[in-house]
Design a protein around this motif. Structure first.
Motif, short mmCIF file in Angstrom:
data_model
loop_
_atom_site.label_atom_id
_atom_site.label_comp_id
_atom_site.label_asym_id
_atom_site.label_seq_id
_atom_site.Cartn_x
_atom_site.Cartn_y
_atom_site.Cartn_z
N GLN A 159 29.79 31.90 30.58
CA GLN A 159 30.37 30.77 32.06
C GLN A 159 32.53 31.67 32.36
O GLN A 159 32.84 31.93 33.00
CB GLN A 159 30.43 29.54 32.01
CG GLN A 159 29.72 29.35 31.22
CD GLN A 159 29.43 27.43 31.65
OE1 GLN A 159 30.55 26.36 31.42
NE2 GLN A 159 27.81 27.27 32.15
N VAL A 160 33.05 31.75 30.41
CA VAL A 160 34.66 31.98 30.82
C VAL A 160 34.59 33.36 31.48
O VAL A 160 35.00 33.69 32.26
CB VAL A 160 34.94 32.34 29.59
CG1 VAL A 160 37.04 32.33 29.35
CG2 VAL A 160 35.27 30.61 28.77
N ALA A 161 33.80 34.61 30.67
CA ALA A 161 33.37 35.73 31.61
C ALA A 161 33.42 35.56 33.33
O ALA A 161 33.83 36.56 33.92
CB ALA A 161 32.50 36.24 30.76
N GLU A 162 32.69 34.96 32.95
CA GLU A 162 31.85 35.19 34.54
C GLU A 162 32.64 34.41 36.00
O GLU A 162 32.87 34.67 36.36
CB GLU A 162 30.93 34.09 34.63
CG GLU A 162 29.47 34.27 33.86
CD GLU A 162 28.05 33.76 33.84
OE1 GLU A 162 28.39 32.89 34.46
OE2 GLU A 162 27.16 34.30 33.07
N GLN A 163 33.58 33.02 35.28
CA GLN A 163 34.62 33.08 36.00
C GLN A 163 35.66 33.63 36.17
O GLN A 163 36.37 34.33 37.30
CB GLN A 163 35.09 31.62 35.40
CG GLN A 163 34.35 30.05 35.15
CD GLN A 163 34.79 29.30 34.43
OE1 GLN A 163 35.52 29.46 33.56
NE2 GLN A 163 33.81 28.22 34.64
N VAL A 164 36.08 35.08 35.22
CA VAL A 164 37.13 36.27 35.12
C VAL A 164 37.41 36.58 36.24
O VAL A 164 37.32 37.29 37.07
CB VAL A 164 37.49 36.68 33.81
CG1 VAL A 164 38.45 38.02 34.29
CG2 VAL A 164 38.25 35.58 33.11
N LEU A 165 35.31 37.12 36.13
CA LEU A 165 34.89 38.48 36.66
C LEU A 165 35.33 37.85 38.59
O LEU A 165 35.07 38.10 39.48
CB LEU A 165 33.60 38.14 36.63
CG LEU A 165 33.21 39.77 35.19
CD1 LEU A 165 32.22 38.96 35.28
CD2 LEU A 165 33.78 41.13 35.71
N ARG A 166 34.29 37.08 38.53
CA ARG A 166 34.59 35.71 40.05
C ARG A 166 36.13 35.73 40.50
O ARG A 166 36.18 35.37 41.52
CB ARG A 166 33.87 34.45 40.12
CG ARG A 166 32.51 34.97 40.00
CD ARG A 166 31.35 33.69 40.42
NE ARG A 166 29.81 33.48 40.20
CZ ARG A 166 29.32 33.56 39.01
NH1 ARG A 166 29.90 32.40 37.84
NH2 ARG A 166 27.98 33.25 39.36
N SER A 167 37.01 36.12 39.94
CA SER A 167 38.29 36.62 40.45
C SER A 167 38.57 37.38 40.95
O SER A 167 39.45 37.52 41.69
CB SER A 167 39.23 35.51 39.38
OG SER A 167 38.84 34.80 38.78
N TYR A 168 37.57 38.44 40.85
CA TYR A 168 37.91 39.63 41.67
C TYR A 168 37.00 40.11 42.26
O TYR A 168 36.20 39.45 42.34
CB TYR A 168 37.77 40.48 40.28
CG TYR A 168 39.41 40.43 39.55
CD1 TYR A 168 40.71 41.27 39.14
CD2 TYR A 168 39.32 39.60 38.74
CE1 TYR A 168 41.43 40.98 38.66
CE2 TYR A 168 39.92 39.50 37.16
CZ TYR A 168 41.58 39.57 37.45
OH TYR A 168 42.29 39.29 36.12
N ASN A 169 37.18 41.45 42.90
CA ASN A 169 36.70 42.30 44.20
C ASN A 169 36.84 43.87 43.14
O ASN A 169 37.04 43.85 43.16
CB ASN A 169 36.29 42.61 45.03
CG ASN A 169 36.47 40.70 46.16
OD1 ASN A 169 35.24 39.86 45.77
ND2 ASN A 169 36.86 39.81 46.36
N PHE A 170 35.74 44.39 43.23
CA PHE A 170 34.98 46.07 42.62
C PHE A 170 34.44 46.52 43.37
O PHE A 170 33.47 46.29 44.45
CB PHE A 170 34.92 45.54 41.71
CG PHE A 170 35.15 44.58 39.84
CD1 PHE A 170 36.48 45.32 39.11
CD2 PHE A 170 34.82 43.03 40.10
CE1 PHE A 170 37.31 44.80 38.57
CE2 PHE A 170 36.09 42.98 39.14
CZ PHE A 170 36.85 43.16 38.52
#
Length: 260
Positions: A159-170
């Motif tokens: 979940q931590v990794a998923e939350q970090v990813l959702r903070s960005y757009n790629f």
């Protein structure tokens, strides 16, 4: 025994922390603060910097040495065929793109191709790939997901990794697969597919990289449905019927020359 060091000797203190960690296997923030007669805040900054350099792994209240399985990917030799696939995939990367590179030996082949791409921002969930990126002559801006270490996939998950990813757009995601299901999509042995799905969700374009011999493998776990895949980069041994089937799902297929 306490060690007295001037604040200017940050690097010397950090070298001493690594030496102590290699000797003991783990260290705690409070014991290091006492040993070097500095604040716990300073020690936490030291540990954060050393972790960013791939020299240790932080744990609550301290740090441990890097588990051997976490560096396994970097020691694997990327085959010539995977390098050919990676070279073909790298041509899709534009200067200044924001990209995600998922863990894996096929995606690892992309790293050396990044030297010719200025202004990149690269996110990865693989410590070994991050270390390889850090060693590039023209190092991109490097981001890491963090999260829970999964020794099976050799990557950070959860979940931590998923939350970090959702903070960005790629702009792009580059991801491998263990198998190809012509009807459903890409498949994997790993049951932890949540992060792959989030990677795809936050990326404008999803590029799957895999060798043609992954076709037909009976693997139960669906990783990405064809509706989420933009491009498949594989070698030219992929059967024409399979290429046609995959293309019918709206996926662009790029063939790299097969290499031994």
């Amino acid at each position: 025994m306490k060690v007295i060091m001037n604040k200017r000797n940050t690097q010397q203190r950090r070298h001493a922390i690594i030496a102590l960690l290699n000797e003991q296997g783990e260290v705690s923030v409070d014991s290091l603060a006492l040993r070097f007669e500095t604040s716990e805040v300073t020690i936490r900054k030291d540990l954060a910097a050393l972790e960013e350099s791939g020299l240790l792994l932080r744990r609550y209240g301290g740090a441990i040495t890097i588990p051997q399985e976490m560096t396994q990917v970097s020691s694997l030799r990327v085959s010539a065929n995977k390098l050919a696939i990676a070279k073909a995939a790298s041509k899709l990367i534009l200067d200044h793109n924001r990209i995600i590179i998922d863990s894996g030996t096929t995606t690892a082949g992309l790293i050396k191709e990044l030297n010719n791409k200025p202004g990149l921002v690269v996110m990865t969930n693989s410590l070994s790939l991050a270390n390889a990126i850090h060693e590039l002559e023209h190092e991109p801006t490097l981001l890491m997901t963090g999260g829970t270490w999964d020794p099976h996939s050799g990557s950070f998950q959860g979940q931590v990794a998923e939350q970090v990813l959702r903070s960005y757009n790629f702009d792009q995601l580059f991801i491998g697969a263990d198998g190809v299901d012509l009807q459903r999509g890409t498949t994997t042995f790993n049951e932890l597919t949540g992060l792959s799905k989030v990677m795809a969700e936050v990326s404008r374009e999803v590029i799957v990289m895999l060798e043609s011999d992954k076709l037909g493998r009976r693997i139960p776990n669906l990783e990405l449905p064809w509706s989420q895949v933009s491009v498949l980069v594989t070698d030219d041994r992929m059967p024409k019927e399979a290429i046609e089937s995959i293309s019918n799902h709206g996926v662009r297929v790029i063939l790299a020359p097969y290499s031994i």
